[in-house]
Design a protein around this motif. Structure first.
Motif, mmCIF file in Angstrom:
data_model
loop_
_atom_site.group_PDB
_atom_site.id
_atom_site.type_symbol
_atom_site.label_atom_id
_atom_site.label_comp_id
_atom_site.label_asym_id
_atom_site.label_seq_id
_atom_site.Cartn_x
_atom_site.Cartn_y
_atom_site.Cartn_z
ATOM 1 N N PRO A 53 17.022 21.100 7.333
ATOM 2 C CA PRO A 53 17.865 21.502 6.203
ATOM 3 C C PRO A 53 18.783 20.370 5.731
ATOM 4 C CG PRO A 53 17.817 23.217 7.878
ATOM 5 C CD PRO A 53 17.111 22.034 8.473
ATOM 6 N N ASP A 54 19.018 19.361 6.597
ATOM 7 C CA ASP A 54 19.890 18.241 6.219
ATOM 8 C C ASP A 54 19.163 17.147 5.454
ATOM 9 O OD1 ASP A 54 21.915 19.509 7.519
ATOM 10 O OD2 ASP A 54 21.531 18.484 9.427
ATOM 11 N N GLY A 55 17.851 17.230 5.367
ATOM 12 C CA GLY A 55 17.102 16.182 4.676
ATOM 13 C C GLY A 55 15.925 15.706 5.503
ATOM 14 N N ILE A 56 15.410 14.542 5.120
ATOM 15 C CA ILE A 56 14.161 14.069 5.696
ATOM 16 C C ILE A 56 14.394 12.704 6.367
ATOM 17 C CG2 ILE A 56 13.406 12.934 3.552
ATOM 18 C CD1 ILE A 56 10.648 14.007 4.006
ATOM 19 N N ALA A 57 13.752 12.496 7.517
ATOM 20 C CA ALA A 57 13.847 11.198 8.199
ATOM 21 C C ALA A 57 12.483 10.801 8.718
ATOM 22 C CB ALA A 57 14.850 11.275 9.356
ATOM 23 N N ALA A 58 12.084 9.552 8.460
ATOM 24 C CA ALA A 58 10.793 9.056 8.946
ATOM 25 C C ALA A 58 10.861 8.891 10.462
ATOM 26 C CB ALA A 58 10.476 7.722 8.286
ATOM 27 N N CYS A 59 9.750 9.195 11.148
ATOM 28 C CA CYS A 59 9.703 8.967 12.586
ATOM 29 C C CYS A 59 9.763 7.464 12.831
ATOM 30 C CB CYS A 59 8.429 9.554 13.184
ATOM 31 S SG CYS A 59 8.299 11.338 12.915
ATOM 32 N N GLU A 60 10.315 7.113 13.981
ATOM 33 C CA GLU A 60 10.583 5.693 14.232
ATOM 34 C C GLU A 60 9.300 4.879 14.330
ATOM 35 O OE1 GLU A 60 13.191 3.469 17.559
ATOM 36 O OE2 GLU A 60 13.917 5.426 16.853
ATOM 37 N N ASN A 61 8.340 5.376 15.117
ATOM 38 C CA ASN A 61 7.123 4.601 15.343
ATOM 39 C C ASN A 61 6.000 5.131 14.465
ATOM 40 O OD1 ASN A 61 4.965 3.166 16.334
ATOM 41 N ND2 ASN A 61 5.695 3.247 18.468
ATOM 42 N N GLN A 62 5.516 4.296 13.558
ATOM 43 C CA GLN A 62 4.483 4.725 12.603
ATOM 44 C C GLN A 62 3.106 4.176 12.988
ATOM 45 O OE1 GLN A 62 4.776 6.881 9.952
ATOM 46 N NE2 GLN A 62 6.919 7.286 10.432
ATOM 47 N N ASP A 63 2.921 3.761 14.235
ATOM 48 C CA ASP A 63 1.610 3.281 14.716
ATOM 49 C C ASP A 63 0.570 4.374 14.463
ATOM 50 O OD1 ASP A 63 -0.658 2.796 16.289
ATOM 51 O OD2 ASP A 63 0.499 1.777 17.846
ATOM 52 N N SER A 64 -0.527 4.017 13.805
ATOM 53 C CA SER A 64 -1.489 5.035 13.363
ATOM 54 C C SER A 64 -2.350 5.592 14.496
ATOM 55 C CB SER A 64 -2.375 4.480 12.255
ATOM 56 O OG SER A 64 -3.142 3.409 12.751
ATOM 57 N N ARG B 106 0.835 -1.206 0.000
ATOM 58 C CA ARG B 106 0.000 0.000 0.000
ATOM 59 C C ARG B 106 0.870 1.256 0.000
ATOM 60 N NH1 ARG B 106 -3.439 -0.153 5.065
ATOM 61 N NH2 ARG B 106 -2.324 -1.972 5.823
ATOM 62 N N GLU B 107 0.348 2.328 -0.583
ATOM 63 C CA GLU B 107 1.040 3.610 -0.526
ATOM 64 C C GLU B 107 1.140 4.011 0.946
ATOM 65 O OE1 GLU B 107 0.336 7.960 -2.516
ATOM 66 O OE2 GLU B 107 -0.488 6.206 -3.530
ATOM 67 N N HIS B 108 2.327 4.419 1.384
ATOM 68 C CA HIS B 108 2.523 4.728 2.798
ATOM 69 C C HIS B 108 2.777 6.216 2.989
ATOM 70 C CE1 HIS B 108 4.451 3.291 6.856
ATOM 71 N NE2 HIS B 108 3.430 4.101 7.015
ATOM 72 N N TYR B 109 1.991 6.850 3.852
ATOM 73 C CA TYR B 109 2.192 8.255 4.224
ATOM 74 C C TYR B 109 2.825 8.268 5.601
ATOM 75 C CZ TYR B 109 -0.547 9.618 0.204
ATOM 76 O OH TYR B 109 -0.968 9.812 -1.078
ATOM 77 N N MET B 110 4.157 8.357 5.618
ATOM 78 C CA MET B 110 4.886 8.234 6.885
ATOM 79 C C MET B 110 5.073 9.605 7.529
ATOM 80 S SD MET B 110 7.916 5.673 5.650
ATOM 81 C CE MET B 110 8.140 4.799 7.188
ATOM 82 N N ARG B 111 4.814 9.660 8.829
ATOM 83 C CA ARG B 111 5.153 10.890 9.541
ATOM 84 C C ARG B 111 6.671 11.033 9.541
ATOM 85 N NH1 ARG B 111 1.776 8.366 14.042
ATOM 86 N NH2 ARG B 111 1.790 6.807 12.398
ATOM 87 N N ALA B 112 7.167 12.211 9.210
ATOM 88 C CA ALA B 112 8.607 12.411 9.059
ATOM 89 C C ALA B 112 8.975 13.833 9.443
ATOM 90 C CB ALA B 112 9.019 12.136 7.616
ATOM 91 N N VAL B 113 10.263 14.009 9.702
ATOM 92 C CA VAL B 113 10.754 15.343 10.067
ATOM 93 C C VAL B 113 11.736 15.814 8.994
ATOM 94 C CG1 VAL B 113 11.981 16.725 11.786
ATOM 95 C CG2 VAL B 113 10.433 14.892 12.530
ATOM 96 N N LEU B 114 11.417 16.966 8.419
ATOM 97 C CA LEU B 114 12.283 17.572 7.399
ATOM 98 C C LEU B 114 13.122 18.662 8.067
ATOM 99 C CD1 LEU B 114 12.946 17.982 4.298
ATOM 100 C CD2 LEU B 114 11.210 19.778 4.362
#
Ligand code: AMP
Ligand code: MG
Length: 388
Positions: free
Chosen positions: A344-355, A334-342
């Motif tokens: 200036p160095d780039g983007i990283a997905a948050c560790e826990n993606q529990d909805s 499935r297409e995944h919409y991950m919570r992430a933090v952008l």
């Protein structure tokens, strides 16, 4: 299951731009301009001085030149005569430049004795704002456009006291679940606070909608029927929860009993799979999943463009790209919409993606998009995101 794009297209088909209404200028901020509006006057309506000084004929301006002051032009009080050779008119900021004058020498550049002035410094520019320099009669503010504070000032200056705007979409939000109580109440054992309705109300109002939070509907048919009844008159009815296939998930059934024509159910996305959309009489109906993050993500991905369409605006969702700050493991089907933090160095997905975790959503500033079956990605790989 259908894709996010297909589901969104189905939802956009359920709504169309709402009627145009006229509101007083003082209430038009944030509303969506529905028709082009033309200036009814020219601004400034006369050549105006941009400084305090002396209006003279440009051809006579040179160091040590002398002029006789023959009158005054102040804002709102034009000098009616004509400035002849060797003459000057005392002038103030915003005042009309008198006939015969084509230059304003700033007061700092002259010496004045009685009604005689002498230019002491080589003057720079003419310090005159030409007539119509801001806008001309008939210049337009083009629709559609969400009106900013600057637009409101411009409309006022154009002498437009009533503004044609789209009617605000009336959206009814229905939380469903025996476990829910309103913020401020004391939850019983096994109960939690209804959060989604409040988050979605904020999100939708930010988009320009008018939102009603209806009383929480218990997980029984009569309660849900009553809630749909309260929602009558809304342009869009949004239910939250009760959309899965559990014994207590009654939304689809009750909505269909009340005449909802379902256009789809279930979307290949994470979070947010049990989304449904359809038409109920004159209203569009969207059933959101109950998990708080699923509901909010669906709000960003689906409800926002739907509201924009009702307001006659183009879909404002913009996808951008950034490099990964941390690697990602492969995505599922499935297409995944991950919570992430952008940053200036780039983007990283948050560790826990529990909805269910709203704290992680509040910490995130973007949703990182993963296509179905996206392979694992290394640090530095370019990914797509949506700003929250
Ligand atoms: P449901 O789709 O009704 O099975 O709900 C899925 C999960 O979301 C359950 O844990 C519910 O308690 C929770 N939930 C449903 N509606 C809300 C709401 N309005 N606010 C917060 N949590 C909710
Ligand atoms: Mg439920």
């Amino acid at each position: 299951m259908i894709s996010v794009r297909t589901a969104l297209d189905h939802l956009l088909d359920l709504v169309s731009p709402l009627a145009v209404e006229h509101v007083p200028l003082a209430e038009a901020f944030g509303r969506v301009l529905a028709k082009d509006v033309a200036a009814r006057r020219e601004q400034p309506p006369f050549a105006a001085s941009t400084m305090d000084g002396y209006a003279v004929n440009k051809a006579e301006v040179e160091l040590h030149a002398m002029f006789k002051v023959i009158g005054e032009s102040a804002a709102g009080h034009r000098f009616d005569g004509r400035v002849g050779p060797g003459q000057a008119v005392r002038i103030f900021t915003g005042a009309p430049v008198p006939d015969g004058a084509s230059f304003v020498v700033i007061q700092e550049d002259v010496d004045r004795k009685g009604n005689l002035i002498t230019i002491l410094d080589q003057p720079g520019g003419d310090n005159i704002r030409p007539a119509g320099g801001d806008f001309k009669i008939g210049d337009i503010i083009a629709a559609p456009k969400r009106l900013s504070s600057a637009d409101i000032a411009l409309l006022a200056s154009m002498n437009v006291p009533q503004v044609p705007v789209r009617r605000k979409p009336d959206i009814a939000l229905i939380s469903t679940g025996d476990e829910l109580v309103m913020p401020g109440e004391t939850p019983g054992p096994g109960q939690i606070i209804a959060s989604n309705t409040f988050g979605l109300k904020a999100l939708l109002e930010d988009c320009g909608a008018s939102v009603r939070i209806l009383p929480i509907a218990r997980d029984q048919k009569p309660a849900l029927e009553a809630a749909f009844n309260f929602a009558k008159g809304a342009d869009l009815v949004v239910t939250i929860g009760g959309a899965s296939v559990g014994d207590h998930d009654l939304v689809a059934q009750v909505a269909q009993d009340l005449g909802m024509e379902q256009s789809f159910y279930k979307v290949a996305m994470r979070p947010g799979k049990p989304l449904m959309g359809g038409r109920m009489g004159t209203a569009a109906m969207i059933g959101l999943p109950g998990n708080p993050v699923s509901a909010m993500v669906c709000g960003h991905v689906f409800l926002k463009p739907v509201v924009e369409r009702m307001l006659g605006l183009p879909d404002g969702t913009t996808f951008k790209t950034a490099p990964l700050r941390e690697p990602l493991s492969k995505n599922g089907p499935r297409e995944h919409y991950m919570r992430a933090v952008l940053t200036p160095d780039g983007i990283a997905a948050c560790e826990n993606q529990d909805s269910a975790l709203l704290s992680v959503l509040a910490e995130a500033n973007v949703l990182l998009l993963r296509p179905p079956h996206d392979p694992a990605r290394d640090t530095g790989a370019t990914v797509t995101y949506l700003t929250l």
